[in-house]
Design a protein around this motif. Structure first.
Motif, PDB file in Angstrom:
ATOM      1  N   LYS A 185      56.653 111.469  46.003  1.00  0.00           N
ATOM      2  CA  LYS A 185      56.049 110.544  46.960  1.00  0.00           C
ATOM      3  C   LYS A 185      55.419 111.337  48.086  1.00  0.00           C
ATOM      4  O   LYS A 185      55.631 112.551  48.226  1.00  0.00           O
ATOM      5  N   SER A 186      54.636 110.635  48.900  1.00  0.00           N
ATOM      6  CA  SER A 186      54.107 111.249  50.110  1.00  0.00           C
ATOM      7  C   SER A 186      55.217 111.344  51.154  1.00  0.00           C
ATOM      8  O   SER A 186      56.252 110.682  51.046  1.00  0.00           O
ATOM      9  N   GLU A 187      54.998 112.154  52.167  1.00  0.00           N
ATOM     10  CA  GLU A 187      56.045 112.388  53.171  1.00  0.00           C
ATOM     11  C   GLU A 187      56.493 111.092  53.840  1.00  0.00           C
ATOM     12  O   GLU A 187      57.670 110.904  54.143  1.00  0.00           O
ATOM     13  N   TRP A 188      55.563 110.176  54.095  1.00  0.00           N
ATOM     14  CA  TRP A 188      55.883 108.948  54.815  1.00  0.00           C
ATOM     15  C   TRP A 188      56.047 107.741  53.895  1.00  0.00           C
ATOM     16  O   TRP A 188      56.155 106.607  54.360  1.00  0.00           O
ATOM     17  N   GLY A 189      56.075 107.973  52.588  1.00  0.00           N
ATOM     18  CA  GLY A 189      56.380 106.906  51.668  1.00  0.00           C
ATOM     19  C   GLY A 189      55.308 105.843  51.525  1.00  0.00           C
ATOM     20  O   GLY A 189      55.591 104.728  51.083  1.00  0.00           O
ATOM     21  N   ASP A 190      54.053 106.189  51.873  1.00  0.00           N
ATOM     22  CA  ASP A 190      52.985 105.212  51.686  1.00  0.00           C
ATOM     23  C   ASP A 190      52.371 105.302  50.295  1.00  0.00           C
ATOM     24  O   ASP A 190      51.514 104.497  49.936  1.00  0.00           O
ATOM     25  N   SER A 191      52.804 106.277  49.506  1.00  0.00           N
ATOM     26  CA  SER A 191      52.375 106.364  48.107  1.00  0.00           C
ATOM     27  C   SER A 191      53.431 107.107  47.295  1.00  0.00           C
ATOM     28  O   SER A 191      54.125 107.990  47.806  1.00  0.00           O
ATOM     29  N   TYR A 192      53.547 106.701  46.026  1.00  0.00           N
ATOM     30  CA  TYR A 192      54.484 107.301  45.084  1.00  0.00           C
ATOM     31  C   TYR A 192      53.712 107.637  43.805  1.00  0.00           C
ATOM     32  O   TYR A 192      52.640 107.076  43.553  1.00  0.00           O
ATOM     33  N   PHE A 193      54.255 108.545  43.011  1.00  0.00           N
ATOM     34  CA  PHE A 193      53.567 108.868  41.758  1.00  0.00           C
ATOM     35  C   PHE A 193      54.582 109.208  40.671  1.00  0.00           C
ATOM     36  O   PHE A 193      55.687 109.690  40.941  1.00  0.00           O
ATOM     37  N   TYR A 194      54.178 108.930  39.440  1.00  0.00           N
ATOM     38  CA  TYR A 194      54.956 109.280  38.255  1.00  0.00           C
ATOM     39  C   TYR A 194      53.977 109.615  37.135  1.00  0.00           C
ATOM     40  O   TYR A 194      53.237 108.759  36.661  1.00  0.00           O
TER      41      TYR A 194
END
Length: 425
Positions: free
Chosen positions: A194-203
């Motif tokens: 994820k991004s540091e601030w949790g505004d995006s995630y990925f798999y």
């Protein structure tokens, strides 16, 4: 960071066994990295071998032994899931920090979600008792994408992480509201984060791998906490940070020993951190690990033989510092309040359970080493007890810091000494 000096009665008898000393010298590891070892005969009540036992080491997850002891001393057999007060058409709730809501099995909700589902009132959450930070002091800032460093909070749910289950190209996401901010693609290598601030995630996943399960820590801002609990319970959640009143009623949560077992066997950092915050709330009325640890060290562990620096519940902090003989003292405290049968179930068994399933199996096929491991980069520590061939119990704490390379060869050396202790005592 807390430093507690030893009390006037804090001492372990010392003495060196020639057989063990010879084996130790033959291992020839003391000049390769910073190493310390303390071995204590519980029946004879004396130390049989010490090497740098009064030196300070970063213990990694060995700190969970302290969290275990605190949990057994402070917490009830059933954790506090939350506290509540009913006012007109509203149900005001203060979280107890119980890590067991939809965790470790996301299909088993636990007492707090069930309690909320049954209420017809407006649900109002308060985070007023949470008076610390989402990450602990001395944690690595760039470990935020990994499930071993989940955030801490007062209303944990789903292990404070996002769960992805995949079969072929079909994926499910829990909590589902995060589906809008997660990117899922095929790739040549499976990765998740994820991004540091949790505004995006990925798999990203390898299509040749037919199925997969992935966990990613959630970044919990208030709207995230609100949405995940709303989804988990089917109830709209609002926030109003009033103080916890003395007349609030308790909602019982997860079984304490089940959570301790998960923390110790699987070295679950999330559970460890939530347990230490639960201890703080139980004893102080608010969640702050630093204040709780300072009080607990002074009141319950004030006679430790060495001063220790204990910072968090899990051992993620690089600020933790303990000595091997202080850790042996904590093991002695555990044997005073729990019997051998209980401790054999809680500590990983060499060659059989938990983090020691692939290590220290012994020659007989029966486990004889029961210990909590602790691993960080260039660190491998092991604290626990040995059940010898004669039926004796040896407490030990073996700490290795600044280890060059991998720990496989080190573990082989450690098992050589453990085998001699097993046969000799």
């Amino acid at each position: 960071m807390v430093i507690i000096t030893s009390g006037p009665n804090a001492q372990l008898q010392t003495g060196y066994d020639k057989t063990i000393t010879k084996i130790w010298n033959d291992l020839d590891i003391e000049n390769k990295h910073h190493v310390g070892l303390s071995v204590y005969d519980l029946q004879k009540m004396k130390s049989i071998f010490d090497f740098h036992a009064d030196n300070f080491f970063t213990p990694a997850s060995n700190i969970k032994i302290l969290t275990m002891y605190a949990s057994l001393k402070i917490l009830d057999e059933q954790l506090d899931a939350a506290w509540y007060v009913e006012r007109d058409d509203s149900l005001f709730m203060w979280g107890g920090g119980d890590p067991g809501s939809f965790y470790p099995d996301i299909n088993v909700p636990g007492p707090l979600p069930d309690f909320i589902k049954k209420s017809a009132k407006t649900i109002v959450f308060s985070e007023d008792v949470f008076r610390t930070t989402r990450f602990g002091k001395g944690w690595m800032w760039d470990d935020f994408p990994f499930p071993y460093q989940c955030e801490r909070n007062v209303f944990p749910v789903y292990g404070n992480r996002l769960w992805i289950t995949r079969n072929g190209d079909s994926t499910s996401v829990t909590p589902a509201y995060l589906s809008s901010v997660i990117k899922i693609n095929r790739d040549s290598v499976t990765t998740a984060g994820k991004s540091e601030w949790g505004d995006s995630y990925f798999y990203f996943y390898e299509p040749d791998q037919e199925s997969d399960e992935v966990e990613i820590p959630i970044t919990f801002f208030r709207n995230d906490l609100q949405k995940v609990w709303t989804e988990a319970t089917g109830k709209d959640i609002i926030f109003s940070n009033g103080p916890l009143p003395s007349k609030a009623k308790r909602i019982k949560g997860s079984m304490r020993d089940s959570m301790i077992s998960l923390m110790m066997l699987e070295s679950d950092n999330f559970v460890a951190e939530q347990l230490i915050l639960s201890c703080a709330l139980k004893s102080l009325g608010y969640m702050n690990e630093e204040d709780f640890i300072e009080n607990f060290l002074r009141e319950a562990l004030g006679d430790l033989i060495d001063p220790i620096r204990w910072v968090d519940g899990s051992g993620l902090s690089r600020y933790n510092q303990v000595t091997p003989r202080a850790m042996v003292s904590v093991l002695m405290y555990l044997f005073e309040i729990k019997d051998l049968g209980y401790l054999k179930k809680i500590f990983p068994a060499g060659g059989l359970t938990g983090t020691l399933k692939s290590d220290f199996a012994g020659k007989t096929g029966q486990p004889y080493v029961y210990a909590k491991s602790g691993s960080l980069r260039h660190t491998y520590c092991l604290t626990g007890f040995i059940l010898t061939k004669s039926g004796n119990i040896l407490l030990f704490s073996w700490m290795n810091n600044q280890v060059p390379g991998k720990t496989a060869d080190l573990k082989v050396a450690m098992e050589k000494l453990f085998s001699v202790l097993y046969d000799h005592y």
